[in-house]
Design a protein around this motif. Structure first.
Motif, PDB file in Angstrom:
ATOM      1  N   LEU A 154      95.947  97.545  56.393  1.00 22.94           N
ATOM      2  CA  LEU A 154      95.666  98.862  57.111  1.00 22.94           C
ATOM      3  C   LEU A 154      94.503  99.634  56.596  1.00 22.94           C
ATOM      4  CD1 LEU A 154      99.608  99.774  57.085  1.00 22.94           C
ATOM      5  CD2 LEU A 154      97.841  99.265  59.296  1.00 22.94           C
ATOM      6  N   ALA A 155      94.301  99.640  55.173  1.00 22.91           N
ATOM      7  CA  ALA A 155      93.069 100.475  54.828  1.00 22.91           C
ATOM      8  C   ALA A 155      91.732  99.662  55.199  1.00 22.91           C
ATOM      9  CB  ALA A 155      93.227 100.028  52.954  1.00 22.91           C
ATOM     10  N   ASP A 156      91.780  98.274  55.237  1.00 21.41           N
ATOM     11  CA  ASP A 156      90.673  97.763  55.640  1.00 21.41           C
ATOM     12  C   ASP A 156      90.171  98.177  57.173  1.00 21.41           C
ATOM     13  OD1 ASP A 156      90.239  96.409  53.364  1.00 21.41           O
ATOM     14  OD2 ASP A 156      91.345  94.478  54.044  1.00 21.41           O
ATOM     15  N   GLN A 157      91.334  98.283  57.851  1.00 26.16           N
ATOM     16  CA  GLN A 157      91.004  98.782  59.372  1.00 26.16           C
ATOM     17  C   GLN A 157      90.798  99.958  59.358  1.00 26.16           C
ATOM     18  OE1 GLN A 157      95.038  97.888  60.852  1.00 26.16           O
ATOM     19  NE2 GLN A 157      94.635  95.910  61.600  1.00 26.16           N
ATOM     20  N   GLY A 158      90.940 100.712  58.378  1.00 27.42           N
ATOM     21  CA  GLY A 158      90.423 102.209  58.259  1.00 27.42           C
ATOM     22  C   GLY A 158      91.628 103.185  58.773  1.00 27.42           C
ATOM     23  N   ARG A 159      92.750 102.730  58.894  1.00 25.14           N
ATOM     24  CA  ARG A 159      93.946 103.330  59.262  1.00 25.14           C
ATOM     25  C   ARG A 159      94.682 104.187  58.013  1.00 25.14           C
ATOM     26  NH1 ARG A 159      97.327  99.674  63.543  1.00 25.14           N
ATOM     27  NH2 ARG A 159      97.985 102.001  64.350  1.00 25.14           N
ATOM     28  N   LEU A 160      94.384 103.814  57.020  1.00 24.50           N
ATOM     29  CA  LEU A 160      94.869 104.340  55.642  1.00 24.50           C
ATOM     30  C   LEU A 160      93.480 104.487  54.690  1.00 24.50           C
ATOM     31  CD1 LEU A 160      98.335 102.545  55.011  1.00 24.50           C
ATOM     32  CD2 LEU A 160      97.858 104.760  56.105  1.00 24.50           C
ATOM     33  N   VAL A 161      93.526 105.240  53.976  1.00 21.82           N
ATOM     34  CA  VAL A 161      92.526 105.441  52.876  1.00 21.82           C
ATOM     35  C   VAL A 161      93.418 105.560  51.661  1.00 21.82           C
ATOM     36  CG1 VAL A 161      91.019 107.096  51.869  1.00 21.82           C
ATOM     37  CG2 VAL A 161      91.265 107.154  54.303  1.00 21.82           C
ATOM     38  N   ILE A 162      93.195 104.204  51.008  1.00 21.38           N
ATOM     39  CA  ILE A 162      93.879 103.942  49.790  1.00 21.38           C
ATOM     40  C   ILE A 162      92.964 103.588  48.726  1.00 21.38           C
ATOM     41  CG2 ILE A 162      95.702 102.080  48.714  1.00 21.38           C
ATOM     42  CD1 ILE A 162      96.794 101.957  51.591  1.00 21.38           C
ATOM     43  N   PRO A 163      92.496 104.532  47.702  1.00 23.31           N
ATOM     44  CA  PRO A 163      91.646 104.316  46.605  1.00 23.31           C
ATOM     45  C   PRO A 163      92.323 103.396  45.726  1.00 23.31           C
ATOM     46  CG  PRO A 163      92.309 106.387  46.673  1.00 23.31           C
ATOM     47  CD  PRO A 163      92.818 105.913  47.906  1.00 23.31           C
ATOM     48  N   ASP A 164      93.629 103.553  45.295  1.00 29.34           N
ATOM     49  CA  ASP A 164      94.110 102.762  44.341  1.00 29.34           C
ATOM     50  C   ASP A 164      95.603 102.130  44.993  1.00 29.34           C
ATOM     51  OD1 ASP A 164      95.752 101.966  42.104  1.00 29.34           O
ATOM     52  OD2 ASP A 164      94.707 103.379  40.865  1.00 29.34           O
ATOM     53  N   LEU A 165      95.337 100.570  45.299  1.00 26.99           N
ATOM     54  CA  LEU A 165      96.332 100.026  46.107  1.00 26.99           C
ATOM     55  C   LEU A 165      97.570  99.855  45.052  1.00 26.99           C
ATOM     56  CD1 LEU A 165      97.236  98.280  48.465  1.00 26.99           C
ATOM     57  CD2 LEU A 165      96.322  96.334  47.329  1.00 26.99           C
ATOM     58  N   GLN A 166      97.349  99.736  43.772  1.00 28.74           N
ATOM     59  CA  GLN A 166      98.367  99.650  42.798  1.00 28.74           C
ATOM     60  C   GLN A 166      99.365 100.900  42.816  1.00 28.74           C
ATOM     61  OE1 GLN A 166      97.236  99.231  38.533  1.00 28.74           O
ATOM     62  NE2 GLN A 166      99.243  98.202  38.271  1.00 28.74           N
TER      63      GLN A 166
END
Length: 215
Positions: A154-166
Motif C-alpha cells: 500500500l505504501a508502494d502504491q502511494g495509498r499510505l505514507v509509511i516512513p517506518d514500516l516496523q
C-alpha cells in the motif's frame, strides 16, 4: 543430550514429516500437561523414537520454543492472509481494511489453542530467556509477514505514507489485536460489540496517521 551436540537437524521430505508430527504431538501434550511432560511421551505421541526428537530439536526447551513460534503466526494464515493480500486491489481502502481486520481479529479470538499457548509461555517465561531472544531476532516483519507485506504494498502504491514500516506494523497490531491478548490473559473476552468498535476506530486512527488525502 544438549543443543550443542546436534550439529544439523535431519532434512528431506521424510524428516520434515517427522518434524511436523513431533511439533503436533508436543503442542497437544504441552497444552494438556504443561512443560513438565516427558520427552518419552512426546516421542510416543508422535510415533517416533526419543532419539529422533532430540535429533530434530536438541532439547525440550528448543522443542517448546519451536512449538510456540510456529503457533503464534496461525491467526494470520488462510482467510486472514488472503484478506490482507487483497488490500492492494481494494477500491475503498477503509472498508477493505475494516473487513481484513475483522477476519484477523476473529481468527485471534477463535484460536483458543494459541491463546492457551501464550498463557503457557507467560507461566514458563522464567525458564526460557531464549524465547524472548528468538522473538526479538525474528524482527517485526518476521512475526507478521502478511501484515508487513500488505502495508509495504500500500505504501508502494502511494495509498499510505509509511516512513517506518516496523513502527507501523506494531501500531497496526497494537490497535487491533493486542487488546484481545490482554483480556485473554485474564481469562475473559471483549464482547462482540466492543470488538467491532475497536476495529473500526482502530482502522480510522491508523488511516488518520498513515493515510493520504485520497485514502
Amino acid at each position: 543430550m544438549s543443543v550443542d551436540s546436534v550439529k544439523r537437524p535431519p532434512s528431506g521430505p521424510r524428516a520434515e514429516l517427522k518434524r511436523q508430527a513431533i511439533l503436533r504431538a508436543a503442542r497437544e501434550l504441552f497444552l494438556r500437561e504443561g512443560f513438565g511432560v516427558g520427552m518419552d511421551s512426546i516421542a510416543a505421541e508422535a510415533g517416533v523414537s526419543k532419539v529422533t526428537v532430540y535429533n530434530h530439536f536438541g532439547s525440550k526447551e528448543a522443542l517448546f520454543t519451536s512449538v510456540i513460534t510456529s503457533a503464534l503466526d496461525e491467526p494470520l494464515a488462510g482467510e486472514s492472509s488472503a484478506a490482507l493480500e487483497g488490500l492492494a486491489d481494494a477500491g475503498d481502502l477503509r472498508a477493505a481494511l475494516v473487513e481484513a481486520a475483522r477476519t484477523w481479529v476473529h481468527a485471534v479470538r477463535a484460536n483458543h489453542e494459541v491463546t492457551a499457548l501464550r498463557n503457557l509461555v507467560a507461566a514458563e517465561l522464567h525458564r526460557f530467556p531464549e524465547l524472548g531472544e528468538a522473538w526479538r531476532h525474528r524482527g517485526t516483519e518476521g512475526h507478521h509477514p502478511a501484515v508487513a507485506g500488505a502495508l509495504r504494498t500500500l505504501a508502494d502504491q502511494g495509498r499510505l505514507v509509511i516512513p517506518d514500516l516496523q513502527v507501523a506494523v506494531i501500531q497496526f497490531y497494537g490497535l487491533l489485536v493486542f487488546p484481545h491478548m490482554v483480556f485473554s490473559s485474564y481469562g475473559t473476552q471483549i464482547d462482540e460489540d466492543l470488538t467491532d468498535r475497536l476495529i473500526t476506530s482502530g482502522v480510522d486512527m491508523f488511516l488518520a496517521h498513515y493515510g493520504t488525502q485520497s485514502t
